[in-house]
Write an enzyme that holds these catalytic residues in place. Structure first.
Site, short mmCIF file in Angstrom:
data_model
loop_
_atom_site.label_atom_id
_atom_site.label_comp_id
_atom_site.label_asym_id
_atom_site.label_seq_id
_atom_site.Cartn_x
_atom_site.Cartn_y
_atom_site.Cartn_z
N MET A 79 10.02 15.53 98.56
CA MET A 79 11.05 16.77 98.68
C MET A 79 12.26 16.13 99.07
O MET A 79 12.10 14.90 99.47
CB MET A 79 10.40 17.66 99.58
CG MET A 79 9.20 18.11 99.21
SD MET A 79 8.50 19.62 100.18
CE MET A 79 9.96 20.60 100.32
N HIS A 80 13.37 16.93 99.15
CA HIS A 80 14.53 16.60 99.87
C HIS A 80 15.60 15.57 99.29
O HIS A 80 16.75 15.57 99.79
CB HIS A 80 14.21 16.16 101.32
CG HIS A 80 13.31 17.15 102.41
ND1 HIS A 80 13.20 18.28 102.40
CD2 HIS A 80 12.21 16.65 102.74
CE1 HIS A 80 12.22 18.89 103.05
NE2 HIS A 80 11.44 17.86 103.39
N ASP A 235 5.74 18.18 97.19
CA ASP A 235 4.33 17.39 97.36
C ASP A 235 3.43 18.18 98.21
O ASP A 235 2.27 18.24 97.86
CB ASP A 235 4.62 15.95 97.86
CG ASP A 235 5.51 15.73 99.13
OD1 ASP A 235 5.93 16.91 99.76
OD2 ASP A 235 5.84 14.84 99.24
#
Length: 484
Positions: A79-80, A235
């Protein structure tokens, strides 16, 4: 057949399941991380494509008939990350990853704006996407001016697979730009970072179709007919789909390098003050909360490194029976802590050491310290409205029955051990591919695995563990005063 693609930090995993959700085969493509400066962590998106090609290519060699029968693909990913695209979808710079901390000052400034916590339900962490774009604006203005789209890592894979710029709710909730309750981009937060919706991908639910595999790729991989690509998931949400952690009250504890206590929710229950992550789940009308600790098995591996004994050797020394706490307290803050402190400066400590404190006592304290860190996350989730009755254990640390007994006793909850199988993010992604292709009931597909065993709390040690947890909680402010 259905294909799950999980884009992790260290590699891409490709996993094939059949229509009955039996794993047919899996393969991996490796990735490296570039760290050109202290606190920086980057990857070239072209490497994600190469790793995916390698993993799927391996499946084509080993399971050509199964790959040819794929009808749906699901995506999961780290992520991110900020993947910046210019005209013609060209990549403008390496992707700034989730564990990159260069934008800590920008994150602090955004978090000081009360709109961000109010709208997203989360602290603006340095690893989130929005502060990275502010850093680019401040330090690479030419690149910022050229940005036409910002994609999360797995959604860049989708662009390559389908030609579509689409994301989904669970991954987008970690950007600091999503109205997490409303499941839509927040224009006021985008504007606060110099962005607007035109630079954002379209949004779908993780179970919905989000593109069709390009014909050239389908032909290269031997797939016939239209192949649906699902929205997918970040995830942890994908892992939850694989574990069946999708109904209210369902929860898992992940004892990996870092630790996660993940709870599924039927409603939006934010608690940013305790550094709880409150994100959309991959299933429509569902949310989840996470408490995150930064050093779980990492803490045991640290002790292993300095003692010269393997992690399994250390835990085996404790024997099969849970011991009462010795009075030694270990704070597992070797690289700071996320939940509940959001403290990047705090560092770990042992307290209560004596001449009699041997290696086994230190190991016991490390296992207890991580268990108490999970207890911190449990208390934070409870304060936000999550009521857990049991958890399922996953991750490498779950191989230690002693550690699971300590966690069960610290949490006061039964800990279930799933039967053998692959229930990770790639499996969850493949399930989402199946749902998107068949229009299947997500709750029916995302069922939990069978339970091989249940570890109950040791009720005879509850009082001793509660007292040790009280010491653990009191140690943080004391140690914080001398590590800042």
């Amino acid at each position: 057949m259905y294909l799950g693609l999980d884009l992790g930090t260290s590699g891409v995993k490709a996993l094939l399941i059949d229509a009955d959700q039996k794993v047919v085969g899996s393969a991996n493509g490796d990735l490296d991380v570039s760290r050109p400066h202290s606190g920086w962590s980057e990857q070239d998106p072209a490497d994600w494509i190469a790793a995916t090609e390698a993993a799927v290519g391996e499946l084509k060699v080993g399971y050509p008939a199964a790959l040819a029968a794929v009808r749906g693909i699901g995506l999961s990913g780290q992520m991110h990350g900020a993947t910046l695209l210019g005209d013609g979808d060209c990549v403008l710079r390496p992707c700034i990853l989730w564990n990159d901390t260069r934008s800590h000052a920008e994150a602090g400034a955004l978090d000081a704006d009360p709109r961000f916590r109010a709208v997203t339900g989360n602290i603006v962490f340095p690893g989130f996407t929005a502060p990275k774009l502010v850093w680019v604006r401040n330090n690479e203005p030419g690149i910022f001016a050229a940005v036409r789209k910002v994609l999360l890592p797995k959604d860049y894979l989708r662009l390559w697979l389908t030609g579509e710029t689409i994301s989904e709710m669970s991954d987008s909730a970690g950007t600091s730009w999503l109205n997490v309750a409303g499941r839509a981009w927040a224009p006021e937060l985008l504007e606060a970072t110099g962005m607007d919706e035109s630079r954002m991908p379209a949004l779908v639910e993780g179970t919905e179709p989000a593109g069709t595999l390009r014909g050239a790729l389908a032909a290269r991989w031997g797939m016939g007919g239209a192949v649906t690509v699902a929205g997918g998931a970040g995830d942890n949400a994908a892992s939850a789909c694989g574990m069946g952690t999708v109904t209210p009250g369902a929860a898992f504890v992940s004892i990996g390098t870092s630790g996660v206590l993940f709870a599924a929710n039927a409603s939006y229950l934010p608690n940013p003050e305790s550094a709880v992550h409150t994100f959309c789940h991959a299933l429509p009308g569902a949310w989840h909360q996470m408490g995150v600790i930064l050093s779980a098995t990492d803490a045991l591996n640290w002790l292993s490194d300095i003692t010269g004994a393997g992690a399994a050797e250390l835990t085996d020394e404790l024997g099969p029976i849970l011991r009462a706490p010795t009075g030694i307290t270990f704070l597992p803050y070797l690289s700071g802590e996320r939940t509940p402190h959001n403290d990047a400066v705090i560092r770990g400590a042992f307290t209560g050491l004596g001449h009699e404190s041997g290696r086994a006592a230190l190991t016991q304290a490390v296992l207890e310290g991580v268990a108490f860190a999970f207890r911190d996350s449990l208390e934070a989730l409870r304060a936000a409205g999550s009521d857990l009755s049991r958890v399922t254990a996953i991750g490498g640390g779950s191989r230690s029955r002693y550690w699971l007994k300590a966690i069960a006793t610290a949490l006061g909850l039964p800990v279930d051990i799933p039967a053998d199988g692959d229930f990770g993010a790639a499996f969850g992604a493949a399930r989402l591919g199946l749902i998107a292709d068949q229009g299947a009931d997500p709750l029916a597909v995302c069922s939990p695995p069978d339970t091989a065993a249940t570890i109950e709390p040791d009720l005879g040690l509850t009082a001793a563990y509660d007292e040790a947890y009280r010491r653990y909680r009191a140690s943080y402010p004391a140690i914080r005063g001398v590590t800042s």
